[in-house]
Design an enzyme around this catalytic site. Structure first.
Site, PDB file in Angstrom:
ATOM      1  CG  ASP A 166      -1.973   0.944   1.344  1.00  0.00           C
ATOM      2  OD1 ASP A 166      -1.783   1.808   0.429  1.00  0.00           O
ATOM      3  OD2 ASP A 166      -2.270   1.137   2.634  1.00  0.00           O
ATOM      4  CG  ASN A 189      -3.094   5.411  -1.204  1.00  0.00           C
ATOM      5  OD1 ASN A 189      -2.885   4.233  -0.697  1.00  0.00           O
ATOM      6  ND2 ASN A 189      -4.122   5.811  -1.921  1.00  0.00           N
ATOM      7  CG  ASP A 242      -5.966   3.189   0.372  1.00  0.00           C
ATOM      8  OD1 ASP A 242      -5.154   2.379   0.532  1.00  0.00           O
ATOM      9  OD2 ASP A 242      -6.476   3.435  -0.707  1.00  0.00           O
ATOM     10  CG  ASP A 250      -1.256   1.698  -3.936  1.00  0.00           C
ATOM     11  OD1 ASP A 250      -0.248   1.457  -3.994  1.00  0.00           O
ATOM     12  OD2 ASP A 250      -1.757   2.238  -2.767  1.00  0.00           O
ATOM     13  CG  ASP A 266      -6.575 -11.982 -13.562  1.00  0.00           C
ATOM     14  OD1 ASP A 266      -7.329 -12.898 -14.163  1.00  0.00           O
ATOM     15  OD2 ASP A 266      -5.887 -12.475 -12.692  1.00  0.00           O
ATOM     16  CG  ASP A 300     -11.382 -15.273 -13.983  1.00  0.00           C
ATOM     17  OD1 ASP A 300     -10.790 -15.747 -12.903  1.00  0.00           O
ATOM     18  OD2 ASP A 300     -12.814 -15.192 -13.988  1.00  0.00           O
ATOM     19  CG  HIS A 360      -6.333 -15.266  -6.573  1.00  0.00           C
ATOM     20  ND1 HIS A 360      -5.515 -15.693  -7.626  1.00  0.00           N
ATOM     21  CD2 HIS A 360      -7.599 -15.049  -6.951  1.00  0.00           C
ATOM     22  CE1 HIS A 360      -6.639 -15.846  -8.531  1.00  0.00           C
ATOM     23  NE2 HIS A 360      -8.057 -15.319  -8.077  1.00  0.00           N
ATOM     24  CG  ASP A 361      -8.962 -18.431  -6.829  1.00  0.00           C
ATOM     25  OD1 ASP A 361      -9.436 -17.590  -6.445  1.00  0.00           O
ATOM     26  OD2 ASP A 361      -9.100 -18.689  -8.106  1.00  0.00           O
TER      27      ASP A 361
HETATM   28  C1  NOJ Z   1     -11.215 -17.655 -10.974  1.00  0.00           C
HETATM   29  C2  NOJ Z   1     -10.636 -16.445 -10.102  1.00  0.00           C
HETATM   30  O1  NOJ Z   1      -9.249 -17.060  -9.893  1.00  0.00           O
HETATM   31  C3  NOJ Z   1     -11.126 -16.238  -8.839  1.00  0.00           C
HETATM   32  O2  NOJ Z   1     -10.718 -15.664  -7.765  1.00  0.00           O
HETATM   33  C4  NOJ Z   1     -12.607 -15.755  -9.214  1.00  0.00           C
HETATM   34  O3  NOJ Z   1     -13.412 -15.702  -8.081  1.00  0.00           O
HETATM   35  C5  NOJ Z   1     -13.388 -16.627 -10.279  1.00  0.00           C
HETATM   36  N1  NOJ Z   1     -12.338 -16.896 -11.149  1.00  0.00           N
HETATM   37  C6  NOJ Z   1     -14.400 -15.918 -10.873  1.00  0.00           C
HETATM   38  O4  NOJ Z   1     -13.814 -14.645 -11.806  1.00  0.00           O
END
Ligand code: NOJ
Length: 560
Positions: free
Chosen positions: A21, A23, A25, A29, A98, A207, A334-335
């Site tokens: 970050d 700034n 907040d 960013d 992305d 995605d 990140h999933d």
């Molecule tokens: C895959 C992404 O990696 C995930 O984070 C997202 O929630 C879904 N696609 C929907 O866009």
């Protein structure tokens, strides 16, 4: 095929919201990211993939886009993006953004017009989305068109009173699915991609790319995934996009699809195809689900790790693409939960298992993706209040767990073990308040262990996870490990992953123990000439029978 830059890439995935970050907040960013480019360069990665940065109400942290041509105010402005791209390029680093093609936000202008019959552009945009009229039961009660379930746990249909229709959303209800049968919609999405290409991006991560086609006869099904995932026609759309947008502009594209046969894998990312260059598949992910758990089911049920499954997946993908396409290798994104908490051990064997996972993955051929924080061994979060979580999926699933009979504590444990928020807490740069990420309370809480696990603590320590990753990335480049040939040894063993990566000049033998106990391995291969070049306990001579310590990992090299 002429060699492409991405075959020599080491990609670093930045979850922008939680990286740095600038700034104060409380939200990461672009300026923050740009300020860390030298850190990334020094780590040894040469490509940065940035999670969605577009204007968005942030229902799904930016995967719900309300304007593809604007930068979210949370992350800065277009000048910050241009500056980031320029500064990355000056450092000889590539930039991947992305690209979300399956859905928009319900706050996108297209959807606002589509759902409102008196909107001046209603007729233009209604068909950009997927609509169905209600069904009615015998009593005349309105029913959803099908019982399909969204990937986030609720129904896929949301009722829109002004048109008396339901719209389809396979993720959250704020993410209506786009209709890929509509040529104008496709043209508009192609323009979006071209616009960002003109700005200088070198590639895209596409995605949800296997969800673009749906079964338009809308058969009944529960959860019904087969009616909105991996339907054959999505390949046609991807090919069209590739031919018209990616290939002529010479940008790299990596898709996202859960699973594939050899034929499909080659369609996605074979050298001769026009869809993508590489594919993020999930073959080795979630290899520890407990199918007998019906209270927190599916990916939420933590069971025994199935090491065989993991190596079989790497083996399968290597063989499917060998010579005909190019593999991506990664542990998690990140999933998923943090890999060290998931497949390693984030307490007693934090350092040992972190190194073991690093040796195991980053000595393999293919193009690697490192997820932010993996290089310092960031772990799952330890949130004890539901309010500490941020992910939209968490809240639908929490309610589901309770309805399946889970107690609050059981549900919370599933969230701590498996939720996507585990990978999304702010980067742990140092031990100052808010871990050097920000000077303000961040959008989601810093992990409880940041005073111990942080970059600053690891920078000068030669044996740290950070320096181990750095050393591996250097070795990867020097030895051209991306290009090697992968062969698994002892394919049937349940505890270890052992393989050889053979490059033009050398053979590398990697031995890893995935358990908390000692295991004995028999190495039925020619062992002469190998030198131990990396280890996570002490250097060891290579022997036909070896007793490995918990999470022990060894790398041997033999010149040819
Ligand atoms: C895959 C992404 O990696 C995930 O984070 C997202 O929630 C879904 N696609 C929907 O866009």
């Amino acid at each position: 095929m002429k060699r492409k830059w991405w075959q020599d890439a080491i990609i670093y995935q930045v979850y922008l919201r939680s990286f740095k970050d600038s700034n104060n907040d409380g939200i990461g960013d672009f300026k923050g990211l740009t300020s860390k480019l030298d850190y990334l360069k020094n780590l040894g990665v040469n490509t940065v993939w940035v999670s969605p940065h577009y204007k968005s109400p942030m229902d799904d942290n930016g995967y719900d886009i309300s304007d593809y041509f604007k930068v979210s105010k949370d992350y800065g402005n277009i000048d910050d993006v241009i500056d980031f791209i320029e500064k990355a390029h000056i450092r000889n680093m590539k930039v991947i953004f992305d690209l979300v093609l399956n859905h928009t936000s319900d706050e996108h202008e297209w959807f606002k017009a589509a759902k409102n019959p008196v909107h001046v552009d209603h007729h233009k945009y209604h068909d950009y989305y997927i609509w169905q009229t209600p069904k009615y039961d015998k009593q005349g009660n309105r029913q959803m068109p099908t019982q399909w379930r969204s990937w986030f746990g609720g129904p896929v249909w949301e009722y829109n009173p002004p048109t008396n229709e339901y719209y389809l959303h396979i993720f959250s209800k704020k993410m209506p699915d786009l209709n890929w049968h509509n040529d104008n919609m496709k043209r508009d999405l192609k323009d979006v991609a071209r616009w960002w290409i003109d700005l200088g991006v070198d590639g895209f991560r596409v995605d949800a790319s296997n969800h673009l086609e749906k079964d338009w006869s809308f058969p009944e099904g529960h959860p019904g995934y087969e009616y909105f995932s991996s339907l054959p026609k999505h390949h046609e759309y991807l090919e069209e996009f590739g031919v018209e947008v990616f290939k002529p502009n010479n940008v790299m594209a990596m898709g996202e699809a859960g699973g594939a046969t050899k034929e499909e894998a080659l369609k996605y990312c074979g050298f001769e195809n026009d869809e993508f260059d590489m594919l993020i598949h999930f073959g080795h992910c979630w290899a520890d689900c407990d199918d007998s758990n019906h209270i927190t089911p599916g990916k939420w049920s933590k069971g025994q790790i199935d090491v065989l499954h993991i190596k079989k997946s790497f083996d399968k993908w290597f063989k499917m693409l060998n010579g005909d396409g190019w593999n991506l290798i990664y542990w998690h994104n990140h999933d998923h939960p943090r890999v060290i908490s998931h497949y390693g051990n984030d307490s007693v064997y934090h350092n040992e298992s972190g190194k073991m996972l690093a040796f195991c993955l980053y000595m393999m051929p293919g193009t690697p993706i490192v997820y932010q924080g993996e290089e310092i061994g960031m772990t799952n979060v330890d949130y004890h209040n539901l309010e500490d979580f941020r992910d939209v999926e968490v809240f639908t699933e929490y309610d589901n767990f309770l309805s399946f009979g889970a107690t609050h504590e059981v549900a919370m444990q599933a969230l701590r073990d498996r939720s996507r928020d585990n990978a999304r807490s702010p980067f742990q740069w140092d031990a100052t308040k808010y871990s050097g990420f920000s000077t303000t309370k961040p959008w989601m809480n810093i992990n409880y262990n940041y005073k111990v696990i942080n970059l600053e603590n690891q920078l000068e320590d030669k044996s740290s996870l950070y320096n181990t990753h750095k050393e591996l990335f250097k070795l990867r480049k020097e030895e051209k490990l991306n290009d090697g040939v992968l062969e698994f040894i002892n394919m049937k063993d349940k505890n270890t992953i052992i393989y050889v990566n053979e490059t033009e000049t050398s053979k590398f033998l990697i031995i890893t123990n995935f358990t908390t106990h000692k295991v004995i391995v028999d190495l039925d291969i020619e062992l002469t000439g190998y030198r131990n070049i990396m280890y996570n306990y002490t250097a060891r001579e290579l022997l036909p029978k070896m007793k490995l310590l918990p999470y022990e990992a060894l790398v041997y090299k033999k010149e040819k």
